[in-house]
Design an enzyme around this catalytic site. Structure first.
Site, mmCIF file in Angstrom:
data_model
loop_
_atom_site.group_PDB
_atom_site.id
_atom_site.type_symbol
_atom_site.label_atom_id
_atom_site.label_comp_id
_atom_site.label_asym_id
_atom_site.label_seq_id
_atom_site.Cartn_x
_atom_site.Cartn_y
_atom_site.Cartn_z
ATOM 1 N N TYR A 138 -0.552 8.761 -2.429
ATOM 2 C CA TYR A 138 -0.678 8.497 -4.010
ATOM 3 C C TYR A 138 -1.745 8.879 -4.590
ATOM 4 O O TYR A 138 -1.851 9.460 -5.708
ATOM 5 C CB TYR A 138 -0.754 7.091 -4.377
ATOM 6 N N GLY A 139 -2.744 9.383 -3.841
ATOM 7 C CA GLY A 139 -4.133 9.782 -4.515
ATOM 8 C C GLY A 139 -4.165 11.163 -5.133
ATOM 9 O O GLY A 139 -5.087 11.506 -5.818
ATOM 10 N N ASP A 185 1.030 -1.290 0.117
ATOM 11 C CA ASP A 185 -0.148 -0.002 -0.062
ATOM 12 C C ASP A 185 0.786 1.242 -0.105
ATOM 13 O O ASP A 185 2.113 1.063 0.268
ATOM 14 C CB ASP A 185 -0.954 -0.003 1.130
ATOM 15 N N SER A 186 0.277 2.451 -0.275
ATOM 16 C CA SER A 186 1.057 3.595 -0.470
ATOM 17 C C SER A 186 1.388 4.094 1.015
ATOM 18 O O SER A 186 2.274 4.814 1.260
ATOM 19 C CB SER A 186 0.125 4.790 -0.928
ATOM 20 N N CYS A 203 -11.091 2.793 -0.764
ATOM 21 C CA CYS A 203 -9.813 3.362 -0.443
ATOM 22 C C CYS A 203 -9.426 2.427 0.738
ATOM 23 O O CYS A 203 -10.049 2.278 1.925
ATOM 24 C CB CYS A 203 -9.561 4.859 -0.083
ATOM 25 N N THR A 204 -8.077 1.781 0.806
ATOM 26 C CA THR A 204 -7.979 0.845 1.887
ATOM 27 C C THR A 204 -7.766 1.578 3.361
ATOM 28 O O THR A 204 -7.900 0.987 4.371
ATOM 29 C CB THR A 204 -6.649 -0.109 1.751
ATOM 30 N N HIS A 205 -7.498 2.975 3.299
ATOM 31 C CA HIS A 205 -7.326 3.678 4.496
ATOM 32 C C HIS A 205 -8.736 3.807 5.033
ATOM 33 O O HIS A 205 -8.956 3.991 6.320
ATOM 34 C CB HIS A 205 -6.795 5.077 4.363
ATOM 35 N N GLU A 255 -2.820 9.088 8.012
ATOM 36 C CA GLU A 255 -1.239 8.729 7.954
ATOM 37 C C GLU A 255 -0.814 9.557 8.988
ATOM 38 O O GLU A 255 0.281 9.310 9.802
ATOM 39 C CB GLU A 255 -0.648 9.310 6.781
ATOM 40 N N CYS A 295 -4.127 -1.321 -2.248
ATOM 41 C CA CYS A 295 -4.286 0.138 -2.646
ATOM 42 C C CYS A 295 -4.948 0.138 -3.909
ATOM 43 O O CYS A 295 -4.561 -0.101 -4.851
ATOM 44 C CB CYS A 295 -2.761 0.565 -2.825
ATOM 45 N N ASN A 296 -6.014 0.700 -3.675
ATOM 46 C CA ASN A 296 -7.076 1.006 -4.758
ATOM 47 C C ASN A 296 -6.676 1.908 -5.770
ATOM 48 O O ASN A 296 -6.618 1.870 -7.030
ATOM 49 C CB ASN A 296 -8.275 1.738 -4.353
ATOM 50 N N THR A 297 -5.931 3.051 -5.320
ATOM 51 C CA THR A 297 -5.316 4.165 -6.110
ATOM 52 C C THR A 297 -4.228 3.586 -7.061
ATOM 53 O O THR A 297 -4.186 3.746 -8.379
ATOM 54 C CB THR A 297 -4.528 5.067 -5.393
#
Ligand code: DGL
Length: 270
Positions: free
Chosen positions: A39-40, A7-8, A194-196, A162, A70-72
């Site tokens: 990244y988004g 993931d980012s 988004c995995t966040h 983050e 990470c979807n992005t």
């Protein structure tokens, strides 16, 4: 060897947690590119460059199979990676197809023509890069007809998570849900794309209301990985070592990860 999870930043830990619970005997190497998150807000070229660098790092770590948690990265880079970059003996899988298969009532790999499904109005919450890729809409159109997808680009939420600033993250979630509801007042379902965002699942559910079904990816990805490894057990490799790697500050990232997963997680420098 082990299965790589990328993931980012820290969002992929929501997926890691689910896959570790579903597959307790499989070693996982997690790599979070926190130094370059989010990244988004980056261009597709930038996302491709950063994603291939990190996935290569996981190949070098002995992973033959890498999940882009990470979807992005899945939306902006995976297709191009699959076309020309991934070596023949490696696999890279994204995260949104299992979710869209679940929402469109399909079994894994059912590629029959699109058909009507129960869900008609879907709210998609994702990063600006994922929304502008239109990848979710494309995957829906392959499988379902008559589904109206309204997307909300949720600027700022990943940065706040983050930074561990949950008060700001919650305020941003509420304002993004309000903005979505102005465009689609009564969605049947909402996707946390988004995995966040599962780290803010309560705030999303609360702002959306109890009658909106909120879907996130972790458990669906875990099921689909279990199914994949049943069919391709050789992709696990023979290693036994799990590891947590970050391009950010290992101390800071370990503290946040430990807070998110409520168990000790120790990152080392990638
Ligand atoms: N967890 C990533 C995703 O699923 C966040 C991307 C970002 O860094 O903006 O899209």
């Amino acid at each position: 060897m082990a299965v790589g999870i990328f993931d980012s930043g820290l969002g992929g830990l929501t997926v890691l947690d689910a896959v570790q619970q579903r597959l307790p005997d499989v070693p996982f190497v997690y790599l979070g590119d926190s130094a370059n998150a989010p990244y988004g807000v980056r261009s597709p070229e930038d996302i491709y460059k950063l994603t291939t660098t990190s996935v290569q790092r996981l190949f070098d770590e002995g992973c033959d199979l890498v999940i882009l948690a990470c979807n992005t990265a899945s939306a902006a880079a995976l297709r191009k990676m699959q076309e020309s970059w991934i070596p023949k003996d490696k696999r890279v899988l994204g995260v949104f197809v299992p979710l869209i298969e679940a929402l469109t009532e399909r079994q894994w790999g059912d590629n029959s023509p699109p058909r009507e499904v129960a869900i008609k109005h879907v709210a998609l919450f994702a990063t600006p890069a994922t929304v502008s890729s239109r990848a979710f809409q494309r995957e829906f159109a392959f499988r379902a007809i008559g589904v109206d997808v309204e997307a909300q680009a949720c600027g700022g939420v990943v940065d706040a998570i983050e930074d561990g600033d949950f008060i700001l993250a919650e305020a941003l979630v509420r304002s993004h849900v309000d903005a979505l509801k102005r465009k689609m007042p009564t969605p049947d379902a909402a996707i946390l794309g988004c995995t966040h965002y599962p780290l803010m699942a309560e705030a999303f559910q609360d702002a959306l209301g109890a009658d909106v079904a909120v879907y996130s990816q972790a458990n669906l990805v875990a099921e689909s990985l279990a199914d994949y490894l049943d069919r391709r057990p050789e992709m696990i490799g023979s290693g036994t070592q799990s590891a947590y790697l970050t391009t950010g500050d290992p101390k800071k990232v370990s503290a946040r990860a430990t807070q998110f997963l409520r168990r000790q997680i120790t990152f080392t420098a990638a």
